[in-house]
Write a protein that holds these residues in place. Structure first.
Motif, PDB file in Angstrom:
ATOM      1  N   ILE A 191       0.833  -1.214   0.000  1.00 23.92           N
ATOM      2  CA  ILE A 191       0.000   0.000   0.000  1.00 23.92           C
ATOM      3  C   ILE A 191       0.859   1.252   0.000  1.00 23.92           C
ATOM      4  N   LEU A 192       1.887   1.278   0.866  1.00 28.64           N
ATOM      5  CA  LEU A 192       2.741   2.450   0.956  1.00 28.64           C
ATOM      6  C   LEU A 192       3.512   2.668  -0.337  1.00 28.64           C
ATOM      7  N   ASP A 193       3.979   1.560  -0.972  1.00 28.32           N
ATOM      8  CA  ASP A 193       4.723   1.695  -2.218  1.00 28.32           C
ATOM      9  C   ASP A 193       3.808   2.176  -3.352  1.00 28.32           C
ATOM     10  N   LYS A 194       2.541   1.793  -3.279  1.00 26.88           N
ATOM     11  CA  LYS A 194       1.611   2.161  -4.345  1.00 26.88           C
ATOM     12  C   LYS A 194       1.140   3.600  -4.224  1.00 26.88           C
ATOM     13  N   TYR A 195       0.928   4.063  -3.042  1.00 29.85           N
ATOM     14  CA  TYR A 195       0.307   5.369  -2.859  1.00 29.85           C
ATOM     15  C   TYR A 195       1.276   6.464  -2.434  1.00 29.85           C
ATOM     16  N   SER A 196       2.478   6.129  -2.051  1.00 30.12           N
ATOM     17  CA  SER A 196       3.408   7.172  -1.644  1.00 30.12           C
ATOM     18  C   SER A 196       3.932   7.894  -2.877  1.00 30.12           C
ATOM     19  N   TYR A 205       6.536   9.402  -3.206  1.00 31.08           N
ATOM     20  CA  TYR A 205       7.984   9.358  -3.258  1.00 31.08           C
ATOM     21  C   TYR A 205       8.502   7.940  -3.423  1.00 31.08           C
ATOM     22  N   SER A 206       7.673   7.015  -3.761  1.00 30.35           N
ATOM     23  CA  SER A 206       8.128   5.655  -4.027  1.00 30.35           C
ATOM     24  C   SER A 206       8.734   5.580  -5.423  1.00 30.35           C
ATOM     25  N   ALA A 207       9.470   4.494  -5.675  1.00 25.91           N
ATOM     26  CA  ALA A 207      10.089   4.318  -6.994  1.00 25.91           C
ATOM     27  C   ALA A 207       9.029   4.164  -8.078  1.00 25.91           C
ATOM     28  N   ARG A 208       7.875   3.655  -7.680  1.00 22.61           N
ATOM     29  CA  ARG A 208       6.788   3.475  -8.654  1.00 22.61           C
ATOM     30  C   ARG A 208       6.231   4.825  -9.113  1.00 22.61           C
ATOM     31  N   ASN A 209       6.088   5.795  -8.209  1.00 23.61           N
ATOM     32  CA  ASN A 209       5.380   7.032  -8.490  1.00 23.61           C
ATOM     33  C   ASN A 209       6.275   8.243  -8.735  1.00 23.61           C
ATOM     34  N   ASN A 210       7.558   8.094  -8.601  1.00 25.19           N
ATOM     35  CA  ASN A 210       8.454   9.262  -8.750  1.00 25.19           C
ATOM     36  C   ASN A 210       9.662   8.874  -9.590  1.00 25.19           C
ATOM     37  N   PHE A 234       7.175  -2.703  -6.014  1.00 22.98           N
ATOM     38  CA  PHE A 234       6.665  -3.768  -5.153  1.00 22.98           C
ATOM     39  C   PHE A 234       5.223  -4.093  -5.503  1.00 22.98           C
ATOM     40  N   THR A 235       5.056  -5.343  -6.018  1.00 21.73           N
ATOM     41  CA  THR A 235       3.712  -5.858  -6.155  1.00 21.73           C
ATOM     42  C   THR A 235       3.288  -6.461  -4.835  1.00 21.73           C
ATOM     43  N   LEU A 236       2.037  -6.886  -4.732  1.00 20.95           N
ATOM     44  CA  LEU A 236       1.544  -7.478  -3.478  1.00 20.95           C
ATOM     45  C   LEU A 236       2.324  -8.740  -3.142  1.00 20.95           C
ATOM     46  N   LYS A 237       2.606  -9.561  -4.178  1.00 14.06           N
ATOM     47  CA  LYS A 237       3.365 -10.786  -3.936  1.00 14.06           C
ATOM     48  C   LYS A 237       4.768 -10.480  -3.455  1.00 14.06           C
ATOM     49  N   GLU A 238       5.430  -9.495  -4.133  1.00 12.20           N
ATOM     50  CA  GLU A 238       6.789  -9.143  -3.737  1.00 12.20           C
ATOM     51  C   GLU A 238       6.822  -8.535  -2.331  1.00 12.20           C
ATOM     52  N   SER A 239       5.766  -7.805  -1.954  1.00 16.35           N
ATOM     53  CA  SER A 239       5.703  -7.223  -0.610  1.00 16.35           C
ATOM     54  C   SER A 239       5.666  -8.310   0.453  1.00 16.35           C
ATOM     55  N   PHE A 240       4.893  -9.379   0.211  1.00 17.31           N
ATOM     56  CA  PHE A 240       4.868 -10.493   1.171  1.00 17.31           C
ATOM     57  C   PHE A 240       6.234 -11.163   1.273  1.00 17.31           C
ATOM     58  N   TRP A 241       6.881 -11.386   0.142  1.00 21.21           N
ATOM     59  CA  TRP A 241       8.213 -12.012   0.197  1.00 21.21           C
ATOM     60  C   TRP A 241       9.226 -11.122   0.913  1.00 21.21           C
ATOM     61  N   PHE A 242       9.119  -9.833   0.674  1.00 15.92           N
ATOM     62  CA  PHE A 242      10.046  -8.937   1.359  1.00 15.92           C
ATOM     63  C   PHE A 242       9.817  -8.956   2.869  1.00 15.92           C
ATOM     64  N   ALA A 243       8.551  -8.983   3.310  1.00 10.02           N
ATOM     65  CA  ALA A 243       8.260  -9.043   4.742  1.00 10.02           C
ATOM     66  C   ALA A 243       8.755 -10.334   5.362  1.00 10.02           C
ATOM     67  N   LEU A 244       8.767 -11.404   4.543  1.00 11.51           N
ATOM     68  CA  LEU A 244       9.170 -12.698   5.084  1.00 11.51           C
ATOM     69  C   LEU A 244      10.672 -12.900   5.052  1.00 11.51           C
ATOM     70  N   THR A 245      11.324 -12.430   3.924  1.00  4.45           N
ATOM     71  CA  THR A 245      12.760 -12.737   3.750  1.00  4.45           C
ATOM     72  C   THR A 245      13.615 -11.532   3.480  1.00  4.45           C
ATOM     73  N   SER A 246      13.026 -10.364   3.336  1.00  4.95           N
ATOM     74  CA  SER A 246      13.721  -9.135   2.966  1.00  4.95           C
ATOM     75  C   SER A 246      14.244  -9.176   1.537  1.00  4.95           C
ATOM     76  N   PHE A 247      13.830 -10.133   0.705  1.00  6.34           N
ATOM     77  CA  PHE A 247      14.224 -10.223  -0.704  1.00  6.34           C
ATOM     78  C   PHE A 247      12.972 -10.488  -1.533  1.00  6.34           C
ATOM     79  N   THR A 248      12.958  -9.948  -2.744  1.00  3.65           N
ATOM     80  CA  THR A 248      11.852 -10.190  -3.659  1.00  3.65           C
ATOM     81  C   THR A 248      12.098 -11.473  -4.413  1.00  3.65           C
ATOM     82  N   LYS A 291      11.630   2.670  -1.177  1.00  8.16           N
ATOM     83  CA  LYS A 291      12.335   3.939  -1.231  1.00  8.16           C
ATOM     84  C   LYS A 291      11.650   5.039  -0.445  1.00  8.16           C
ATOM     85  N   ALA A 292      10.360   4.988  -0.321  1.00  7.90           N
ATOM     86  CA  ALA A 292       9.631   6.064   0.350  1.00  7.90           C
ATOM     87  C   ALA A 292       9.918   6.059   1.844  1.00  7.90           C
TER      88      ALA A 292
END
Length: 711
Positions: free
Chosen positions: A458-463, A465-470, A481-495, A504-505
Motif C-alpha cells: 500500500i505504501l509503495d503504491k500510494y506514496s 515518493y516511491s520508486a513506482r510514483n516518482n 513492489f507488487t503485493l506478492k513481492e511485498s509479502f516475500w520482502f516481509a518474510l525474507t527481505s528479498f523479492t 524507497k519512500a
C-alpha cells in the motif's frame, strides 16, 4: 559463743549492767570472704556445698542476715544428687565448697565426674584447715581443664594463735577454733583481773529477767570492761574487736589463689577491715553462661505421587556435623556437634557479649506446638519452663508463641509459607522448540507478517515518493513492489526476482524499521528462552492445591515455613533478645556476611525461575506487538505527510510558473508604453550579405531628448 547473738539476752544484760560479749564461729571469716569475692564479681547467686551440717547452719545464719546473693544450699552432695543439681533451673552462676583438705578431694571429684566443672572461674574451694597444698589437683597428678579459686587461711594466723612466731610452720592438723577458744578465755580472764585490780566492782548481781519495772542498772562495770578491751586489743596481733556486734574475734587473713594445671598463683588477700586487696591482676567476673536452645528441624515436607517425606534438618540454620562415614560428630563431652547460620550467629554473640554457652537441642527436636493441656513442647516449651535461657533457631514469630515467650527484633525476614518447585525429569520431544511460544503468539506473528506485507504494498503504491510514483527522483531502474513481492520482502527481505532492494519512500522505510525491530525482539526472546525451555516441562493442568501438585508424579515440591529456608533451597540446593547486640550486628552488616556464606549466590543461576515451565504468552510479548503497531501508525502518518507535502509542492510550482508568465507580459507592455512616449524608432537594419545562417542581432537605439520624465 553463738553464731548470731541473742538480742533479748543482750538487752537484759544492758539493763542489769552485765558485760555481754560474743565469740566468733569457725567458718565465719571464710563466709565473709566468699561473700565479698562474689559481690566483687557481680554475682547474683551461688551454690553452697558444706562438709557437714554444723558448718552449713553457721554459714546460713550469717548469709541470711548479711548477704544479698541468692543462696542455693546443697546439704547432700553425692553422685546421686549431682544429676539433680545439674538439672537445677536456673543453674547457679557460682559454686563454693567449704571443707577440709581430705573431704575436699572427694567433694570436688564428685563435681568433676558429674560434669559440673566446665567453666572457668565459677568454682571456689574454701579449705578450713592448713593442709590445702596436699589437694590432689595441686600436689597430685590430676589435671584441671578449667581455672578454680582457692581460699585458705594465712599460716601466720595459726602461728599467732599458737603463740609462735609469725613465720612458723603451722601443723596441718591444728584446729583453729579450739586454739582461738583457749586464747579467748585467757583474754577474758586477763581483762576481768585488770578490772578487779582497778577497783571496779565485779560482784554478782540479782534480778528478774522478765521484770517490766526493772530500773536501769549502773553500766560502770561494762563501760570499764569495754575501755580496757579496746586498749588491750589496740596493738594486739591475734584478736580484734567488732564493736557493732559486740564480737571478739581473731584476726583472720585469707589468701585467694587461682589454680589451672599448675601451682597456685596469688590473686588477692582478705581481712575484715580492708576486705579484698588485689595483688597482681584485677579480679574479673566469670563469663556469663547461657543455655541456648536450637533445633535441627523445620516445617519442611517433600511430597510426590508415591511418597511423603519429612526433613529433619533445618538447612542451613542448624545442621549436625558429619564425618566421612556420614555419622554425627561428637565433642569431648559426647555431645553432638552442630554448624550452620544459627550456630555461627550464637558464636558471634558469645564473642561480642563475652559469655559461654551450651547448645541445647530439645528431646523431640521440634520448634514447639501447643498441647491440649495448654503447655508447649519443643523449643518453646524448654524456654517457657526455664530449661533454656535463649533460643536461636529458624523460628517464625507468631502471636500464639508470643503469649509465652518474648521475641527480639528479627535478624532475618519473615514472609510466611512459600513453595519451591524441584526440577522434574522431562520427556524429550522433536518439536519441543515450537512450544516456547503459545499458539496465540505464533498466530500473532503470522498476522504481523501478513499485515506488514500488505502495508508495504500500500505504501509503495500510494506514496508519491516511491520508486513506482516518482521516476524523476529515481531515474535509474528501481524495484516496484507488487503485493506478492511485498509479502516475500516481509518474510525474507528479498523479492522473488532476487532483488534485495528496500522500499524507497520514507513511510515505507519507517514501516520496515518498525518491522525489523519486531523481528529482532522476537528472535532475541525466542533464542534466550529456547535453551532453558528445552529442559522444562509445563504442568498438565493448573494447580489448585498441594494435593493436586503431588498427583502430578513428576513434579515434586517443598513447603517451606519461612523465606530464609526458601532462599536457601533456591540458591544452594538447586530447587531441592533482649540482646541489643543483634541491632549492632545488623548495623555492622554481619548478617549479610552470613547470608553470603550460606546462600551461595553463584549457584542461583542453576535454579529455574518461577515461570520457566510456561510457554511465552501473548501478554509477555505484548510490548513487541505494540512497538510494531506504533511503527505501522508512524508509517501511515509519514505517508499522509508525504502526500500532503507532494501536493503542496506541486501547487506552489504551478503558481510560480503562472506568476512568471504574467510578469513577462507585463514587462513587454511597459516597454511598449515607454517606447511610445519616447517616440523611439527602430534602428536601421544593417546590411548583411545573405548567408546561409545570418547572425541574429537586434538592438534598440535610444536617443536622449529633452522632455519631462513622467511615469
Amino acid at each position: 559463743m553463738t553464731w548470731t547473738g541473742w538480742d533479748r539476752l543482750r538487752n537484759l544484760a544492758d539493763q542489769n549492767g552485765i558485760i555481754y560479749k560474743r565469740g566468733d564461729s569457725n567458718t565465719n571469716p571464710y563466709i565473709q570472704a566468699i561473700d565479698d569475692l562474689l559481690m566483687l564479681k557481680n554475682a547474683t547467686d551461688v551454690g553452697l556445698i558444706f562438709e557437714d551440717e554444723r558448718e552449713l547452719n553457721q554459714s546460713l545464719y550469717y548469709l541470711i542476715g548479711n548477704s544479698i546473693i541468692r543462696l542455693v544450699v546443697i546439704d547432700d552432695f553425692t553422685e546421686k544428687t549431682v544429676s539433680k543439681i545439674r538439672a537445677m533451673r536456673p543453674s547457679p552462676s557460682y559454686y563454693a565448697i567449704y571443707a577440709s583438705t581430705a573431704r575436699m578431694d572427694d567433694l570436688f571429684k564428685t563435681a568433676m565426674q558429674g560434669g559440673l566443672v566446665k567453666r572457668n572461674g565459677i568454682w571456689n574451694l574454701v579449705f578450713t584447715d592448713n593442709n590445702y597444698k596436699e589437694f590432689k589437683y595441686i600436689n597430685g597428678n590430676l589435671q584441671l581443664n578449667v581455672s578454680i579459686t582457692i581460699l585458705s587461711m594465712k599460716s601466720n594466723v595459726c602461728c599467732r594463735l599458737l603463740g609462735l612466731q609469725s613465720n612458723c610452720s603451722c601443723p596441718p592438723d591444728v584446729k583453729i577454733f579450739s586454739r582461738y577458744f583457749r586464747r579467748l578465755i585467757g583474754l577474758v580472764v586477763s581483762l576481768m583481773s585488770d578490772l578487779q585490780a582497778s577497783g571496779t566492782s565485779v560482784e554478782p548481781k540479782t534480778g528478774r529477767c522478765f521484770s517490766q519495772n526493772a530500773s536501769q542498772a549502773s553500766n560502770l562495770t561494762s563501760e570499764a570492761f569495754n575501755k580496757n578491751l579496746i586498749a588491750k586489743l589496740g596493738n594486739n596481733d591475734t584478736f580484734e574487736y567488732w564493736s557493732e556486734k559486740g564480737m571478739i574475734t581473731y584476726k583472720a587473713e585469707i589468701v585467694l589463689e587461682t589454680v589451672e594445671n599448675g601451682p597456685p598463683e596469688l590473686l588477692a588477700t582478705w581481712t575484715r577491715h580492708s576486705k579484698i586487696k588485689e595483688v597482681d591482676r584485677k579480679i574479673k567476673p566469670a563469663k556469663r553462661f547461657f543455655r541456648i536452645g536450637t533445633a535441627p528441624r523445620c516445617d519442611v515436607f517433600l511430597h510426590s505421587a508415591l511418597r511423603i517425606l519429612k526433613l529433619h534438618q533445618s538447612v542451613p540454620w542448624t545442621v549436625p556435623e558429619l564425618d566421612a562415614d556420614g555419622n554425627v560428630m561428637k565433642d569431648v563431652n559426647g555431645k553432638d556437634l552442630w554448624s550452620g547460620y544459627c550456630v555461627d550467629f550464637v558464636q558471634k554473640l558469645s564473642e561480642e557479649m563475652d559469655f559461654d554457652y551450651d547448645l541445647v537441642v530439645p528431646a523431640d527436636r521440634q520448634f514447639g506446638k501447643k498441647l491440649a493441656n495448654g503447655q508447649w513442647d519443643g523449643l518453646i516449651g524448654d524456654l517457657a519452663k526455664g530449661e533454656t535461657d535463649i533460643v536461636v533457631a529458624a523460628l517464625t514469630m507468631t502471636s500464639e508463641r508470643e503469649e509465652v515467650i518474648d521475641f527480639v527484633a528479627p535478624y532475618f525476614e519473615q514472609s510466611g509459607i512459600l513453595i519451591v518447585m524441584r526440577k522434574p525429569v522431562r520427556k524429550p520431544s522433536l518439536f519441543k522448540f515450537m512450544t516456547v511460544l503459545k499458539v496465540e503468539v505464533w498466530l500473532s506473528i503470522v498476522g504481523a507478517l501478513t499485515l506488514t506485507g500488505i502495508m508495504i504494498w500500500i505504501l509503495d503504491k500510494y506514496s508519491p515518493y516511491s520508486a513506482r510514483n516518482n521516476r524523476r527522483l529515481y531515474p535509474y531502474p528501481c524495484r516496484e513492489f507488487t503485493l506478492k513481492e511485498s509479502f516475500w520482502f516481509a518474510l525474507t527481505s528479498f523479492t522473488p526476482q532476487g532483488g534485495g532492494e528496500a522500499p524507497k519512500a520514507l513511510s515505507s522505510r519507517t514501516l520496515v524499521a518498525a518491522y525489523w525491530l519486531f523481528v529482532v525482539l522476537m528472535l532475541a526472546t525466542f533464542t534466550a528462552n529456547l535453551a532453558a525451555f528445552l529442559t522444562v516441562e509445563r504442568m498438565q493442568s493448573p494447580v489448585q492445591s498441594l494435593e493436586q501438585l503431588a498427583r502430578q508424579s513428576r513434579i515434586n515440591y517443598t513447603v517451606v515455613a519461612n523465606s530464609g529456608q526458601h532462599q536457601y533451597f533456591m540458591n544452594m540446593k538447586n530447587a531441592e533478645d533482649k540482646l541489643y547486640t543483634i541491632l549492632d550486628l545488623q548495623k555492622d552488616r554481619y548478617f549479610e556476611m552470613l547470608a553470603s556464606k550460606y546462600w551461595n549466590q553463584t549457584l542461583k543461576a542453576q535454579c529455574l525461575n518461577s515461570d520457566d515451565n510456561e510457554g511465552i504468552t501473548l501478554e509477555s510479548l505484548g510490548g513487541v506487538f505494540i512497538a510494531t503497531l506504533f511503527g505501522l501508525a508512524l508509517a501511515m502518518i509519514t505517508l499522509a505527510g508525504e502526500i500532503f507535502y507532494y501536493r503542496k509542492r506541486n501547487t506552489q510550482d504551478k503558481q510560480k510558473e503562472k506568476k512568471k508568465g504574467k510578469n513577462v507580459d507585463k514587462d513587454k507592455l511597459m516597454i511598449q508604453k515607454l517606447a511610445s512616449k519616447l517616440q523611439m524608432k527602430p534602428a536601421p537594419t544593417p546590411f548583411f550579405e545573405k548567408t546561409t545562417n545570418p547572425p541574429r542581432v537586434s538592438h534598440i537605439s535610444v536617443y536622449p531628448r529633452n522632455f519631462p520624465f513622467k511615469e
